[in-house]
Design a protein around this motif. Structure first.
Motif, short mmCIF file in Angstrom:
data_model
loop_
_atom_site.label_atom_id
_atom_site.label_comp_id
_atom_site.label_asym_id
_atom_site.label_seq_id
_atom_site.Cartn_x
_atom_site.Cartn_y
_atom_site.Cartn_z
N VAL A 202 0.84 -1.20 0.00
CA VAL A 202 0.00 0.00 0.00
C VAL A 202 0.87 1.25 0.00
CG1 VAL A 202 -1.63 1.38 1.36
CG2 VAL A 202 -1.99 -1.08 1.11
N VAL A 203 1.91 1.26 0.82
CA VAL A 203 2.83 2.40 0.89
C VAL A 203 3.52 2.60 -0.46
CG1 VAL A 203 4.92 3.31 1.97
CG2 VAL A 203 3.22 2.11 3.37
N GLY A 204 3.97 1.51 -1.06
CA GLY A 204 4.66 1.59 -2.34
C GLY A 204 3.77 2.14 -3.44
N TYR A 205 2.53 1.66 -3.52
CA TYR A 205 1.59 2.15 -4.54
C TYR A 205 1.30 3.64 -4.33
CZ TYR A 205 0.46 -2.59 -6.15
OH TYR A 205 0.51 -3.85 -6.69
N THR A 206 1.20 4.06 -3.09
CA THR A 206 0.91 5.46 -2.79
C THR A 206 2.02 6.37 -3.30
OG1 THR A 206 -0.34 4.83 -0.80
CG2 THR A 206 0.41 7.12 -0.95
N ILE A 207 3.27 5.99 -3.00
CA ILE A 207 4.42 6.80 -3.43
C ILE A 207 4.53 6.81 -4.96
CG2 ILE A 207 6.94 6.97 -3.38
CD1 ILE A 207 6.83 5.75 -0.56
N ALA A 208 4.37 5.64 -5.58
CA ALA A 208 4.50 5.54 -7.04
C ALA A 208 3.43 6.37 -7.74
CB ALA A 208 4.40 4.08 -7.47
N LEU A 209 2.19 6.30 -7.25
CA LEU A 209 1.09 7.06 -7.85
C LEU A 209 1.34 8.56 -7.70
CD1 LEU A 209 -1.68 7.28 -9.17
CD2 LEU A 209 -2.72 7.01 -6.90
N ALA A 210 1.75 8.98 -6.51
CA ALA A 210 2.01 10.40 -6.26
C ALA A 210 3.12 10.92 -7.17
CB ALA A 210 2.40 10.60 -4.79
N MET B 296 -0.79 -2.50 16.01
CA MET B 296 -1.30 -2.70 14.65
C MET B 296 -2.13 -1.51 14.18
SD MET B 296 -3.31 -6.01 13.05
CE MET B 296 -1.88 -7.06 13.25
N TRP B 297 -2.82 -0.85 15.10
CA TRP B 297 -3.64 0.31 14.74
C TRP B 297 -2.79 1.53 14.40
CZ3 TRP B 297 -8.30 0.57 13.06
CH2 TRP B 297 -9.27 -0.34 13.49
N ILE B 298 -1.58 1.60 14.98
CA ILE B 298 -0.72 2.76 14.76
C ILE B 298 -0.34 2.90 13.29
CG2 ILE B 298 1.59 3.72 15.19
CD1 ILE B 298 1.36 2.69 18.05
N ARG B 299 -0.05 1.78 12.62
CA ARG B 299 0.40 1.82 11.23
C ARG B 299 -0.64 2.43 10.28
NH1 ARG B 299 2.51 -3.41 12.72
NH2 ARG B 299 0.96 -4.49 11.45
N PRO B 300 -1.90 1.98 10.31
CA PRO B 300 -2.89 2.60 9.41
C PRO B 300 -3.18 4.05 9.76
CG PRO B 300 -3.95 1.00 10.87
CD PRO B 300 -2.48 0.80 10.99
N LEU B 301 -3.10 4.42 11.04
CA LEU B 301 -3.33 5.80 11.44
C LEU B 301 -2.24 6.73 10.89
CD1 LEU B 301 -4.54 5.35 15.15
CD2 LEU B 301 -5.90 6.04 13.16
N ILE B 302 -1.00 6.26 10.94
CA ILE B 302 0.12 7.05 10.39
C ILE B 302 -0.05 7.21 8.88
CG2 ILE B 302 2.61 7.07 9.94
CD1 ILE B 302 3.00 5.73 12.65
N TYR B 303 -0.45 6.12 8.23
CA TYR B 303 -0.65 6.17 6.78
C TYR B 303 -1.73 7.19 6.41
CZ TYR B 303 -2.15 4.93 2.09
OH TYR B 303 -2.52 4.99 0.77
N ALA C 68 -2.62 9.75 7.95
CA ALA C 68 -2.18 11.12 8.24
C ALA C 68 -1.19 11.63 7.21
CB ALA C 68 -1.54 11.16 9.64
N VAL C 69 -0.36 10.74 6.66
CA VAL C 69 0.72 11.16 5.76
C VAL C 69 0.34 11.05 4.28
CG1 VAL C 69 3.09 10.66 5.03
CG2 VAL C 69 2.47 10.55 7.46
N ALA C 70 -0.44 10.05 3.91
CA ALA C 70 -0.74 9.77 2.50
C ALA C 70 -1.32 10.97 1.73
CB ALA C 70 -1.68 8.57 2.39
N PRO C 71 -2.29 11.71 2.28
CA PRO C 71 -2.84 12.84 1.52
C PRO C 71 -1.79 13.87 1.12
CG PRO C 71 -4.27 12.30 3.36
CD PRO C 71 -3.02 11.51 3.56
N THR C 72 -0.83 14.13 1.99
CA THR C 72 0.23 15.09 1.70
C THR C 72 1.12 14.60 0.56
OG1 THR C 72 0.28 15.83 4.01
CG2 THR C 72 2.21 16.35 2.65
N ILE C 73 1.44 13.31 0.58
CA ILE C 73 2.29 12.73 -0.47
C ILE C 73 1.56 12.74 -1.80
CG2 ILE C 73 3.45 10.63 -1.25
CD1 ILE C 73 3.93 9.93 1.67
N LEU C 74 0.30 12.32 -1.81
CA LEU C 74 -0.48 12.27 -3.06
C LEU C 74 -0.68 13.66 -3.66
CD1 LEU C 74 -3.14 9.58 -2.11
CD2 LEU C 74 -1.39 9.36 -3.86
N ALA C 75 -0.75 14.66 -2.80
CA ALA C 75 -0.92 16.04 -3.27
C ALA C 75 0.40 16.65 -3.74
CB ALA C 75 -1.52 16.90 -2.17
N GLY C 76 1.51 15.92 -3.50
CA GLY C 76 2.82 16.42 -3.93
C GLY C 76 3.30 17.60 -3.13
N GLN C 77 2.79 17.75 -1.91
CA GLN C 77 3.13 18.92 -1.09
C GLN C 77 4.36 18.66 -0.22
OE1 GLN C 77 -0.52 19.71 1.01
NE2 GLN C 77 -1.50 20.64 -0.77
#
Length: 235
Positions: free
Chosen positions: A71-79, A119-126, A128-137
């Motif tokens: 999931v992390v890899g796809y997010t970075i590649a798409l962004a 286990m809950w910490i990992r999806p919560l961090i994702y 929080a961070v994913a929208p910023t990466i996808l927006a290229g900010q």
């Protein structure tokens, strides 16, 4: 003549004159068609894996870390592809693969109940961070470094699953069809990326996909016969 951003005039012109289209005309056209074919096929790539888990109500033999890293890899590649302004045919499958990968991980969480705080910490961090990466900010230099790291992320996303398969001499609930489509998609994407003049790092990611997905596919084929024979004896 242009359809869905694909210019057919060159090929149709040659065929109308009774000639075979030139290489410089045919390869870009083939690349575009294959690119959109991958995007179309990507809408169902992970469905066999999802259906297999739901059918058996089990995630036996599946590495949670492997699918989370995916999931992390796809997010970075798409962004990165969005940020670089590449044509949709060159990366469109990443959007559909990301959506399916998130659904797949959510299902795996469900069958991993009860979930601990760690286990809950990992999806919560994702989240929080994913929208910023996808927006290229983020800083361009950091973005390049992040994209370079996603190759390692995809590689290490497969390694835990490959190792678990090797240790168990079984691929558990891994889907053969999903692995086959992943391998085929990576091979075709190498060709289309080169034709679309994508950055070398994009091509490298597809090559890594061929190696890792091909290894998992080989394991499914290798371990399926002993497993089938074992189940037959138990009956």
């Amino acid at each position: 003549m242009e359809i869905f951003g694909i210019d057919f005039s060159c090929a149709f012109g040659s065929l109308r004159d009774g000639k075979i289209p030139e290489k410089d005309c045919l390869l870009p056209l083939l690349s575009k068609l294959l690119g959109y074919a991958i995007v179309a096929a990507s809408t169902t790539v992970k469905l066999p894996q999802i259906m297999k888990i739901l059918k058996h109500n089990s995630i036996r033999g599946l590495s949670m870390v492997a699918f989370e890293l995916e999931v992390v890899g796809y997010t970075i590649a798409l962004a990165y592809c969005l940020h670089k302004g590449l044509p949709f045919s060159a990366y469109g499958e990443l959007a559909f693969l990301l959506i399916q990968a998130i659904i797949l991980v959510a299902i795996m969480y469900y069958f991993s109940q009860p979930m601990g705080i760690k286990m809950w910490i990992r999806p919560l961090i994702y989240c929080a961070v994913a929208p910023t990466i996808l927006a290229g900010q983020i800083d361009p230099v950091l973005f390049e470094a992040l994209y370079a790291s996603q190759h390692a992320i995809f590689f290490f996303a497969r390694v835990p699953q490959i190792w678990e398969n090797f240790q168990n001499k079984s691929t558990g609930e891994l889907s053969f069809l999903t692995s086959l489509m992943n391998s085929a998609g990576s091979m075709v994407r190498v060709f289309t990326s080169i034709q679309e003049k994508a950055p070398t790092s994009v091509v490298l990611g597809s090559v890594i996909g061929i190696v890792t997905n091909g290894t998992i596919l080989s394991q499914i084929i290798l371990y399926s016969k002993p497993q089938a024979a074992k189940e037959k004896k138990m009956k």
